[in-house]
Design a protein around this motif. Structure first.
Motif, short mmCIF file in Angstrom:
data_model
loop_
_atom_site.label_atom_id
_atom_site.label_comp_id
_atom_site.label_asym_id
_atom_site.label_seq_id
_atom_site.Cartn_x
_atom_site.Cartn_y
_atom_site.Cartn_z
N TYR A 1 32.66 47.35 77.83
CA TYR A 1 33.58 48.48 77.94
C TYR A 1 35.03 48.00 77.86
O TYR A 1 35.90 48.69 77.31
CB TYR A 1 33.35 49.25 79.24
CG TYR A 1 33.78 50.70 79.15
CD1 TYR A 1 32.91 51.67 78.66
CD2 TYR A 1 35.06 51.09 79.54
CE1 TYR A 1 33.30 53.00 78.57
CE2 TYR A 1 35.45 52.42 79.45
CZ TYR A 1 34.58 53.36 78.97
OH TYR A 1 34.96 54.67 78.87
N ASP B 1 30.38 57.81 78.30
CA ASP B 1 29.79 57.79 76.95
C ASP B 1 29.64 56.36 76.42
O ASP B 1 30.02 56.05 75.29
CB ASP B 1 30.65 58.61 75.98
CG ASP B 1 30.77 60.05 76.41
OD1 ASP B 1 29.76 60.60 76.90
OD2 ASP B 1 31.85 60.64 76.26
N TYR B 2 29.08 55.51 77.25
CA TYR B 2 29.06 54.08 76.95
C TYR B 2 28.34 53.76 75.64
O TYR B 2 28.91 53.16 74.72
CB TYR B 2 28.44 53.34 78.13
CG TYR B 2 28.17 51.88 77.89
CD1 TYR B 2 29.20 50.99 77.67
CD2 TYR B 2 26.86 51.40 77.88
CE1 TYR B 2 28.95 49.64 77.45
CE2 TYR B 2 26.60 50.06 77.67
CZ TYR B 2 27.65 49.18 77.45
OH TYR B 2 27.39 47.86 77.24
N LEU B 3 27.06 54.13 75.55
CA LEU B 3 26.30 53.78 74.34
C LEU B 3 26.83 54.47 73.09
O LEU B 3 26.92 53.83 72.03
CB LEU B 3 24.82 54.09 74.55
CG LEU B 3 24.06 53.11 75.45
CD1 LEU B 3 22.60 53.52 75.59
CD2 LEU B 3 24.16 51.69 74.90
N PRO B 4 27.22 55.77 73.16
CA PRO B 4 27.84 56.35 71.96
C PRO B 4 29.09 55.61 71.52
O PRO B 4 29.36 55.49 70.31
CB PRO B 4 28.16 57.79 72.42
CG PRO B 4 27.15 58.09 73.46
CD PRO B 4 26.95 56.79 74.19
N ARG B 5 29.86 55.08 72.48
CA ARG B 5 31.07 54.34 72.11
C ARG B 5 30.70 52.99 71.47
O ARG B 5 31.40 52.52 70.57
CB ARG B 5 31.95 54.13 73.33
CG ARG B 5 32.56 55.41 73.88
CD ARG B 5 33.49 55.13 75.05
NE ARG B 5 33.83 56.35 75.76
CZ ARG B 5 34.80 57.19 75.43
NH1 ARG B 5 35.53 56.93 74.35
NH2 ARG B 5 35.06 58.26 76.13
N CYS B 6 29.61 52.37 71.95
CA CYS B 6 29.14 51.15 71.29
C CYS B 6 28.74 51.44 69.85
O CYS B 6 29.08 50.67 68.93
CB CYS B 6 27.94 50.57 72.05
SG CYS B 6 28.32 49.85 73.66
N LYS B 7 28.04 52.54 69.64
CA LYS B 7 27.63 52.93 68.28
C LYS B 7 28.85 53.23 67.42
O LYS B 7 28.88 52.89 66.23
CB LYS B 7 26.70 54.13 68.35
CG LYS B 7 25.36 53.86 69.02
CD LYS B 7 24.54 55.14 69.13
CE LYS B 7 23.22 54.88 69.86
NZ LYS B 7 22.42 56.13 70.02
N GLU B 8 29.84 53.88 68.01
CA GLU B 8 31.06 54.19 67.27
C GLU B 8 31.77 52.91 66.83
O GLU B 8 32.26 52.82 65.69
CB GLU B 8 31.99 55.04 68.13
CG GLU B 8 33.26 55.48 67.41
CD GLU B 8 34.18 56.29 68.32
OE1 GLU B 8 35.14 56.89 67.79
OE2 GLU B 8 33.96 56.30 69.55
N PRO C 1 22.29 49.11 70.67
CA PRO C 1 23.73 49.12 70.34
C PRO C 1 24.52 48.09 71.14
O PRO C 1 25.49 47.52 70.61
CB PRO C 1 24.16 50.55 70.70
CG PRO C 1 22.92 51.37 70.59
CD PRO C 1 21.81 50.46 71.04
N ASP D 1 30.02 51.45 63.94
CA ASP D 1 30.30 52.24 62.74
C ASP D 1 31.67 51.85 62.16
O ASP D 1 31.82 51.73 60.94
CB ASP D 1 30.26 53.72 63.09
CG ASP D 1 30.37 54.61 61.85
OD1 ASP D 1 29.58 54.39 60.91
OD2 ASP D 1 31.23 55.51 61.83
#
Length: 659
Positions: free
Chosen positions: A327, A345-352, A394, A355
């Motif tokens: 993080y 939103d930890y995992l979505p931010r890793c995915k972002e 992720p 990307d």
């Protein structure tokens, strides 16, 4: 009274003594006055857990209930920039983080902006490091004492007699002293960073009111950490420098090390042995990552006892939880709002982030730049991943993108997958030599009887789980009791007496409890078991509370209490599993809920799969003990109770069912 805490003979302790002598010289009698009048504590080589900065060379805290003054000879200014030179400044209290640098003239870059120190790896920002220590100490004290003190900072340059001057002005203007410092110059350097406060009675140096400082002075941070018998075994194992660790140390950071084995086979220890060898022999700096906050604190305690730095001149070993570490990366990459704390939103931010990398919006230039700008937080030669089989993909992919597959080494628990699907780490080292893979078979933590019990338990549960017997440590016993452990004072006495008789200390015991025996009290949590211990005047480290869990216990007389989910990677001479049947049932129900969310409840074997997940969870606490395992059951006829009855019949010499 002035107290100095820490290991003698170290540069940090020498610096602490120098601070003591300066204060005592400025105010004769201060070092012998009763602490009810004036009290100063100076701690050397301080380690705090759960923060991005874990090492502070010297922490000094002072509370003066009687009037003490200094008269600055130079540099001193108030918050508005007005000079206080030659004026009387009252000293009421102070809390400060001091960074010690021993480099000589050629090893320092000193300017108005601060101090940089030279290391084999290049120049490092000592002032920036000290500033980070200041904020880490402030956050730690806020968490542990509930106070919000003003924390000062200072870089102590013991390798030069005086600070340099530029056009007649001392450099830097604040936040540093040289070897010839006295109490006035030290306090002025600390307080002038942000300007000395002006109050109605005149300028004052103060970190907080009397109540605040009294609570801080009582904080466990100012206790000398004494190793227990179990601590010494851990320290000896890490410091043993076995041949295998030396082989792996040569690979660390350059080739993937992958250690596989069941619980208790020594995966984490071998990784730490390798990191320690790499630190001693090659000056490498390693980072241990785990998602278990309690395990991170436990490793931090061992490193503190061994005086292993997290960021020394010749490398070291740092410990972080993976979410806090990644993080922080997300924050520096501009993809998360705060550095640490609430991981929104930890995992979505890793995915972002992944990307962004895949589309070229982020690349190697940005990663290298952040590592160079933040060497304390991100500058590591090797990354050691604990429980690698259980990382969300992720997380793993982002870590690989930041450090490369070969820099990452893994401890992989067989049949201990509890967070989701198995993590794919192989693709990150495809087509590279597989020279660092090791499979660990023998149980090294548990005595031989406990290995036999764990194998029998797994067989009855239908798990493909087996460890070799620990032939070097015969013995071990298992007790099964009906009831609640917090309501069993006689058994508590008996188990503690047995542990003490064997040469262990209360901290060497481990107690796992259910959330049904945990109470929420405002922002904090406590366990009924810890309260029961405290009612008997026993000290407890109540790790069911997040703040307590983040900071390792500093007293060998503290009995450790944790929820089951936090016990992974830990060990205890005696381990108590309270309400073990309830733990199994809870994990089964959680698995069923997960299956329902994934719309898999219609599968004919859904219930069987949920039970298998619960049994795999059970193998984690089952493998925590070294000598004695005590299991309490709420219902002896439960699924777990029935299984234990069958194991007891098969192993009557090892397992005792107590009425």
């Amino acid at each position: 009274m002035i107290e100095v805490i820490g290991e003698e003979g170290t540069p940090e302790h020498d610096a602490a003594i120098a601070v003591k002598e300066a204060l005592a010289k400025a105010w004769p009698g201060l070092d012998t006055s009763p602490n009810t009048d004036n009290h100063v504590k100076i701690a050397a080589s301080v380690k705090i857990s759960g923060h991005k900065v874990s090492d502070i060379d010297v922490v000094v805290v002072g509370l003066f209930r009687t009037k003490h003054y200094i008269i600055p000879k130079s540099q001193a200014r108030d918050a508005d920039g007005n000079s206080l030179v030659g004026k009387q400044v009252r000293v009421r209290s102070f809390v400060a983080a001091i960074e010690v640098k021993s480099q000589g003239d050629k090893g320092l870059q000193i300017s108005a902006g601060g101090v940089k120190a030279k290391y084999p790896s290049g120049w490092k920002d000592a002032t920036g490091q000290n500033d980070a220590q200041k904020y880490a100490l402030a956050q730690y004290l806020q968490e542990t004492t509930g106070t919000n003190p003003w924390v000062y900072r200072c870089v102590m340059l013991t390798g030069i007699p005086e600070l340099p001057k530029d056009r007649g002005r001392i450099q830097p203007a604040a936040g540093a002293v040289a070897a010839n410092f006295d109490a006035t110059s030290l306090l002025v350097a600390m307080a002038t960073v942000n300007g000395i406060q002006q109050q109605a009675a005149g300028p004052v140096i103060s970190s907080g009111d009397q109540g605040t400082l009294e609570r801080i002075l009582e904080d466990p941070l100012f206790r000398s950490i004494v190793p227990s018998s179990l601590d010494r075994k851990k320290m000896d194992r890490i410091a043993a420098r076995p041949a295998e660790a030396k082989e792996l140390a040569a690979l660390l950071g350059e080739h993937r090390i992958h250690l596989r084995g069941h619980g208790g086979t020594g995966k984490t220890v071998l990784l730490l042995q390798s990191a320690y060898e790499a630190y001693l022999a090659q000056g490498k700096r390693s980072l241990v990552l785990t998602y278990n906050t309690a395990l991170a604190a436990d490793i931090q305690r061992t490193l503190a006892l061994m005086s292993i730095p997290s960021d020394g001149e010749g490398g070291g070993i740092a410990v972080r939880t993976v979410m806090s570490f990644l993080y922080l990366w997300l924050n520096k990459l501009g993809l998360a709002p705060n550095e640490e704390g609430v991981f929104d939103d930890y995992l979505p931010r890793c995915k972002e982030a992944l990307d962004y990398f895949s589309k070229g919006a982020l690349g190697d230039t940005e990663v290298a730049g952040l590592k160079a700008a933040n060497p304390l937080e991100f500058g590591f030669d090797a990354i050691l991943v604990d429980e690698a089989q259980d990382w969300p993909q992720p997380e793993a992919d982002l870590l690989v993108r930041l450090y490369g597959g070969n820099a990452i080494s893994l401890a992989d628990g067989i049949a201990q997958l509890v967070r989701g699907s198995a993590t794919n780490w192989k693709d990150s080292v495809a087509n590279t030599p597989n020279v660092g893979r090791r499979h660990l078979d023998d149980g090294l933590r548990m005595k031989s009887n406990l290995c036999a019990f764990a194998n029998a338990f797994a067989d009855e549960a239908g798990l493909p789980w087996h460890v070799g017997m620990n032939q070097r440590a015969p013995g071990g016993r298992v007790l099964v009791i009906h009831g609640r452990y917090d309501q069993m004072p006689d058994l508590q006495d008996s188990l503690l007496e047995d542990a003490l008789r064997a040469g262990n200390m209360p901290i060497d015991m481990l107690h796992c409890v259910m959330p049904t025996t945990v109470i929420q009290d405002g922002d904090r949590r406590y366990s009924l078991l810890a309260r029961a211990f405290e009612a008997k005047s026993w000290e407890a480290w109540d790790g069911v509370d997040e703040i307590a869990r983040r900071n390792f216990p500093r007293s060998v007389t503290a009995l450790r209490v944790l929820q089951y989910e936090s016990c992974r990677g830990l060990e205890g001479w005696t381990t108590v599993l309270d309400g073990f049947d309830g733990f199994w049932e809870r994990k089964k129900q959680e698995a069923l809920v997960d299956q329902a969310a994934a719309k898999r409840t219609e599968l004919p074997d859904a219930a069987r799969q949920a039970e298998a997940i619960a049994w795999r969870w059970c193998m984690i606490p089952i493998t925590r003990p070294i000598d004695t395992l005590a299991i309490t059951l709420r219902d002896p006829s439960s699924t777990v109770g029935s299984l234990l009855s069958r194991v007891a019949k098969a192993l009557p010499d090892l397992v005792e069912i107590m009425a």
